[in-house]
Structure formats: C-alpha cells, structure tokens
Design a protein around this motif. Structure first.
Motif, PDB file in Angstrom:
ATOM      1  N   LEU A  95     -35.000 -36.582 -42.892  1.00 27.69           N
ATOM      2  CA  LEU A  95     -33.814 -35.799 -42.600  1.00 27.69           C
ATOM      3  C   LEU A  95     -34.210 -34.500 -41.901  1.00 27.69           C
ATOM      4  N   PRO A  96     -33.298 -33.833 -41.204  1.00 26.39           N
ATOM      5  CA  PRO A  96     -33.637 -32.568 -40.551  1.00 26.39           C
ATOM      6  C   PRO A  96     -34.301 -31.586 -41.512  1.00 26.39           C
ATOM      7  N   GLY A  97     -35.385 -30.975 -41.054  1.00 27.82           N
ATOM      8  CA  GLY A  97     -36.127 -30.032 -41.875  1.00 27.82           C
ATOM      9  C   GLY A  97     -36.940 -30.681 -42.974  1.00 27.82           C
ATOM     10  N   ASN A  98     -37.081 -32.013 -42.914  1.00 26.48           N
ATOM     11  CA  ASN A  98     -37.765 -32.770 -43.970  1.00 26.48           C
ATOM     12  C   ASN A  98     -37.166 -32.476 -45.347  1.00 26.48           C
ATOM     13  N   LYS A  99     -35.849 -32.339 -45.367  1.00 30.22           N
ATOM     14  CA  LYS A  99     -35.123 -32.138 -46.613  1.00 30.22           C
ATOM     15  C   LYS A  99     -35.098 -33.438 -47.405  1.00 30.22           C
ATOM     16  N   PRO A 100     -35.328 -33.384 -48.730  1.00 28.39           N
ATOM     17  CA  PRO A 100     -35.225 -34.607 -49.533  1.00 28.39           C
ATOM     18  C   PRO A 100     -33.795 -35.134 -49.570  1.00 28.39           C
ATOM     19  N   ALA A 101     -33.653 -36.428 -49.814  1.00 28.91           N
ATOM     20  CA  ALA A 101     -32.324 -37.029 -49.981  1.00 28.91           C
ATOM     21  C   ALA A 101     -31.668 -36.470 -51.242  1.00 28.91           C
ATOM     22  N   PRO A 102     -30.315 -36.444 -51.309  1.00 31.47           N
ATOM     23  CA  PRO A 102     -29.368 -37.078 -50.390  1.00 31.47           C
ATOM     24  C   PRO A 102     -29.102 -36.257 -49.137  1.00 31.47           C
ATOM     25  N   PRO A 103     -28.412 -36.842 -48.108  1.00 30.51           N
ATOM     26  CA  PRO A 103     -27.881 -38.204 -48.110  1.00 30.51           C
ATOM     27  C   PRO A 103     -28.982 -39.251 -48.017  1.00 30.51           C
ATOM     28  N   PHE A 104     -28.604 -40.510 -48.226  1.00 30.41           N
ATOM     29  CA  PHE A 104     -29.579 -41.589 -48.259  1.00 30.41           C
ATOM     30  C   PHE A 104     -29.585 -42.405 -46.977  1.00 30.41           C
ATOM     31  N   TRP A 105     -29.249 -41.745 -45.875  1.00 31.89           N
ATOM     32  CA  TRP A 105     -29.360 -42.311 -44.542  1.00 31.89           C
ATOM     33  C   TRP A 105     -29.744 -41.183 -43.610  1.00 31.89           C
ATOM     34  N   ILE A 106     -30.360 -41.548 -42.502  1.00 29.36           N
ATOM     35  CA  ILE A 106     -30.753 -40.589 -41.466  1.00 29.36           C
ATOM     36  C   ILE A 106     -30.018 -40.956 -40.184  1.00 29.36           C
TER      37      ILE A 106
ATOM     38  N   ASP B 218     -29.694 -41.342 -36.450  1.00 30.26           N
ATOM     39  CA  ASP B 218     -30.744 -41.525 -35.449  1.00 30.26           C
ATOM     40  C   ASP B 218     -30.881 -40.300 -34.549  1.00 30.26           C
ATOM     41  N   ALA B 219     -29.760 -39.671 -34.228  1.00 29.15           N
ATOM     42  CA  ALA B 219     -29.784 -38.500 -33.342  1.00 29.15           C
ATOM     43  C   ALA B 219     -30.422 -37.286 -34.013  1.00 29.15           C
ATOM     44  N   GLU B 220     -30.578 -37.320 -35.353  1.00 24.10           N
ATOM     45  CA  GLU B 220     -31.116 -36.168 -36.082  1.00 24.10           C
ATOM     46  C   GLU B 220     -32.456 -36.457 -36.759  1.00 24.10           C
ATOM     47  N   LYS B 221     -33.025 -37.627 -36.546  1.00 23.68           N
ATOM     48  CA  LYS B 221     -34.251 -37.987 -37.253  1.00 23.68           C
ATOM     49  C   LYS B 221     -35.398 -37.053 -36.870  1.00 23.68           C
ATOM     50  N   THR B 222     -36.211 -36.748 -37.880  1.00 21.53           N
ATOM     51  CA  THR B 222     -37.322 -35.814 -37.734  1.00 21.53           C
ATOM     52  C   THR B 222     -38.616 -36.501 -38.149  1.00 21.53           C
ATOM     53  N   PRO B 223     -39.720 -36.263 -37.449  1.00 20.78           N
ATOM     54  CA  PRO B 223     -40.989 -36.867 -37.890  1.00 20.78           C
ATOM     55  C   PRO B 223     -41.277 -36.533 -39.352  1.00 20.78           C
ATOM     56  N   PHE B 224     -41.681 -37.522 -40.108  1.00 18.93           N
ATOM     57  CA  PHE B 224     -41.943 -37.358 -41.535  1.00 18.93           C
ATOM     58  C   PHE B 224     -43.176 -36.497 -41.765  1.00 18.93           C
ATOM     59  N   ASP B 225     -43.040 -35.481 -42.653  1.00 22.66           N
ATOM     60  CA  ASP B 225     -44.138 -34.582 -42.997  1.00 22.66           C
ATOM     61  C   ASP B 225     -44.344 -34.654 -44.511  1.00 22.66           C
ATOM     62  N   ASN B 226     -45.377 -35.367 -44.912  1.00 25.92           N
ATOM     63  CA  ASN B 226     -45.648 -35.610 -46.335  1.00 25.92           C
ATOM     64  C   ASN B 226     -45.823 -34.315 -47.128  1.00 25.92           C
ATOM     65  N   SER B 227     -46.308 -33.270 -46.488  1.00 25.72           N
ATOM     66  CA  SER B 227     -46.602 -32.016 -47.197  1.00 25.72           C
ATOM     67  C   SER B 227     -45.334 -31.296 -47.671  1.00 25.72           C
ATOM     68  N   LYS B 228     -44.186 -31.713 -47.187  1.00 22.19           N
ATOM     69  CA  LYS B 228     -42.936 -31.038 -47.534  1.00 22.19           C
ATOM     70  C   LYS B 228     -42.322 -31.540 -48.856  1.00 22.19           C
ATOM     71  N   TYR B 229     -42.934 -32.534 -49.476  1.00 19.49           N
ATOM     72  CA  TYR B 229     -42.300 -33.178 -50.622  1.00 19.49           C
ATOM     73  C   TYR B 229     -43.172 -33.087 -51.875  1.00 19.49           C
ATOM     74  N   LYS B 230     -42.488 -33.066 -53.023  1.00 23.16           N
ATOM     75  CA  LYS B 230     -43.167 -33.090 -54.325  1.00 23.16           C
ATOM     76  C   LYS B 230     -42.858 -34.419 -55.017  1.00 23.16           C
ATOM     77  N   ALA B 231     -43.574 -34.731 -56.065  1.00 18.14           N
ATOM     78  CA  ALA B 231     -43.362 -35.966 -56.817  1.00 18.14           C
ATOM     79  C   ALA B 231     -41.919 -36.045 -57.293  1.00 18.14           C
ATOM     80  N   GLY B 232     -41.302 -37.209 -57.094  1.00 17.13           N
ATOM     81  CA  GLY B 232     -39.909 -37.416 -57.479  1.00 17.13           C
ATOM     82  C   GLY B 232     -38.921 -37.226 -56.352  1.00 17.13           C
ATOM     83  N   ASP B 233     -39.338 -36.569 -55.265  1.00 20.11           N
ATOM     84  CA  ASP B 233     -38.460 -36.415 -54.105  1.00 20.11           C
ATOM     85  C   ASP B 233     -38.249 -37.768 -53.439  1.00 20.11           C
TER      86      ASP B 233
ATOM     87  N   PRO C 141     -34.561 -41.151 -47.295  1.00 25.19           N
ATOM     88  CA  PRO C 141     -33.743 -42.327 -46.987  1.00 25.19           C
ATOM     89  C   PRO C 141     -34.562 -43.491 -46.445  1.00 25.19           C
ATOM     90  N   GLY C 142     -34.124 -44.694 -46.785  1.00 22.88           N
ATOM     91  CA  GLY C 142     -34.808 -45.899 -46.333  1.00 22.88           C
ATOM     92  C   GLY C 142     -34.210 -46.522 -45.093  1.00 22.88           C
TER      93      GLY C 142
END
Length: 344
Positions: free
Chosen positions: A236-247, A249-264, A267-268
């Motif tokens: 999601l924009p800004g690598n924000k955790p879900a929700p929402p549970f969809w991305i 296409d016009a707003e998709k952002t490259p995934f950055d693993n460092s932005k997330y903690k366990a349990g985050d 969207p699939g």
C-alpha cells in the motif's frame, strides 16, 4: 481405517445431498416461480451502494439461499428498475460479518512472511471475501425448471473440489454469470462479467471446467507475490500495513520489508478497473449493520457474445442467485429458479 474412510463418506454424503436438493428444486419450480418485476424510471440510481429513493418504485422480492459455508443461509431482497437503455438491480442480504481478508500476507516472528490460508484445495472459508453471483439462462437445458442446478456436477474431479464442477449439459449451451467480489471487484466499482459453457474439467485446457471470464483489454486483479512466491511484491502507499486488504494498481508501491513488524499484514491482491467486455457492469456494495447492499447496472444490450441481452422487453428472463459468505466455492444456493419481467 475409519479415519481414512471419512473423506470418502463425506464426499458421498455431499453428492447425495446436492442430488436430493436438485430433485426438490425441480419439484418446487413446477408451480409459480418468483418473479422480479423491473419498473421503468426516468432517472437512474447512482451506483454507490446507497439506497436511493428511486428504488421505492420497485416491488421487492425475497429469495432464500441455503447450504453454504459459515452463516449458511441468507435472505436476499431483490429489486430491479430500468430506463430507456439500461437496467439496474439492488440486492440486500443479511451477513453477520464483513469478510475482506483474502489471503493476506502476515509477517512472522522470525521475520519471514506467510500468506494466510487454511486450505490448499481451492476451498478456503476463513481468509477469503464475501461474494454474490447471478446466473442468467441463454439456452441451458433444464435451467428454466431447476435454475443453476442444471450446471452443477457434484463430486467430479479435481479431487477435493467442494462443489464439483460447473458446466452446461450440452455443447452450444451457455449462461451469463455476474460475479461480484468484495475484495477483487468492489473497490474499483465493477462486477466480474463471466459465463458458463459445456467445457469439462481439464487441468491444462479447462481448469475451472465450464466457467470462463469475458474478454478484457486491460485491468482486473492479480496476486500480490514475488516470482518465487515467498514475499509480497508490492505494498500500500507508504508501505502502510493492511487494511485495506487490496492494493489499487495505480497506487502500488514497491514492498519494503523494513517497514513492517511481526503481525503486520499486507494485501494479497492488486486490483484495477476492467476494460473491455469483462467490465460492462458497474457495481458498488456497502456493508452496514449486518447487511450488504449491492447496486449494479448495465446496458440493456451489449456487444458481448456471451452476455444476456435484454432486447425483448415482453420476454421473461430466467435467473438464479448465490451468496458466498467468506467462501471460495461453498456458496449458499437458490432452490429452483426465478425470472425477471419488464413492466411496460
């Protein structure tokens, strides 16, 4: 031995149950069929999921659907209206939960990522989405009496398929399927326009048997995963955790693993508006107070080769409905068939 025999017994029981329900459906449709009357209006509704006053002009009918996963049964209230060139529908049904987590990714305590699901057999009933479907008859043998049951073939391969396969009884027969999906199509305001024909299951040529999607020139939905399937590809924009549970296409952002903690969760699925024949049905569903309200509309006639054409307003059009409560395939189904007529 008893444990090994249990899946077989369950499968046999399922086939027997559906066969029995088919007999009941045919028997019940020998009399009066539920009739949805489309009333002509001058001003169309706004397709936004809010129930406009124009719907008060339409007489509602209630169709009960049963036999599905999770909640199992629902009362669907349907209304229809039309203008000089388009037809519109409103469906409202009870649902205890709004289900939007369709195979989300979740970061684990060890730093790895896992896509949440409880089934590997195309039979997910936990991490999925709510759906609603309408099937219109074109020339399917038996549909005018038994509705969607005419296309259902329980117990057939692939092994583990919950409701078997869907295809028409004879070559050359087909029906139009309108398939609304709370995660994959609702965020972009469409119903997935599909159809069913006589194709039998083949893992290479027809993995979904007779169910197909209308052609498209762009848009649609794709799984959000890397080539090796071990991580989400986008966020999601800004690598924000879900929700929402969809991305979008016009707003998709490259995934950055460092932005997330366990349990985050991430969207699939990635979604975009359909372009082409597959996207000729605009729709919007809103969930509130234990109920879905879904509005949708389409031109009376379209260029689509596998679209039902409402060109003869003196004719009755047979249809059947189904509700998927957080279920991939185990939908609640209508007993028998309904028909729509145009008030002139």
């Amino acid at each position: 031995m008893a444990q090994k025999a249990q899946p077989v017994l369950v499968a046999v029981a399922t086939v027997s149950l559906i066969a029995g329900l088919l007999w009941i459906a045919v028997a019940r449709t020998a009399g009066q069929q539920p009739e949805l009357v489309a009333v002509k209006v001058t001003t169309p509704p706004v397709i936004d999921g809010a129930v406009d006053a124009v719907w008060n002009q339409a007489k509602p009918i209630t169709i009960r659907v049963t036999g599905g996963a999770n909640q199992g049964s629902h009362d669907v209230v349907l209304r229809a209206i039309y203008t000089t060139d388009s037809v519109y529908f409103l469906a409202q049904w009870n649902d205890q939960t709004e289900s939007l987590r369709r195979f989300p990714w979740e970061k684990q305590a060890d730093g790895s990522w896992k896509q949440l699901k409880t089934s590997t057999e195309h039979d997910e009933n936990t991490y999925y989405e709510d759906k609603f479907a309408v099937m219109w008859n074109n020339n399917i043998s038996g549909f005018e009496q038994s509705g969607c049951f005419a296309t259902c073939h329980a117990g057939e391969k692939p092994a583990g398929s919950a409701y078997g396969n869907k295809y028409t009884p004879n070559p050359g027969e087909w029906g139009d399927i309108w398939h609304w999906k709370a995660v994959r199509t609702n965020p972009v305001g469409y119903i997935d326009d599909q159809y069913v024909d006589s194709a039998r299951y083949d893992k290479d040529k027809a993995p979904e048997a007779g169910r197909h999607s209308d052609p498209k020139t762009g848009g649609g939905y794709t799984d959000n995963k890397t080539a090796d399937g071990k991580l989400p590809a986008f966020a999601l924009p800004g690598n924000k955790p879900a929700p929402p549970f969809w991305i979008l296409d016009a707003e998709k952002t490259p995934f950055d693993n460092s932005k997330y903690k366990a349990g985050d969760q991430v969207p699939g699925i990635i979604v975009a508006p359909f372009a082409g024949d597959r996207g000729d049905i605009r729709a919007k569903g809103v969930y509130a107070n234990g109920q879905w309200s879904l509005e949708w509309g389409r031109k009376l006639t379209t260029p689509g080769e596998k679209d039902v054409q409402f060109k003869d307003l003196s004719k009755a059009y047979a249809f059947g409905i189904a509700v998927f409560d957080n279920a991939q395939v185990r939908h609640s189904f209508q007993m028998g068939v309904a028909r729509m007529v145009f008030q002139r």
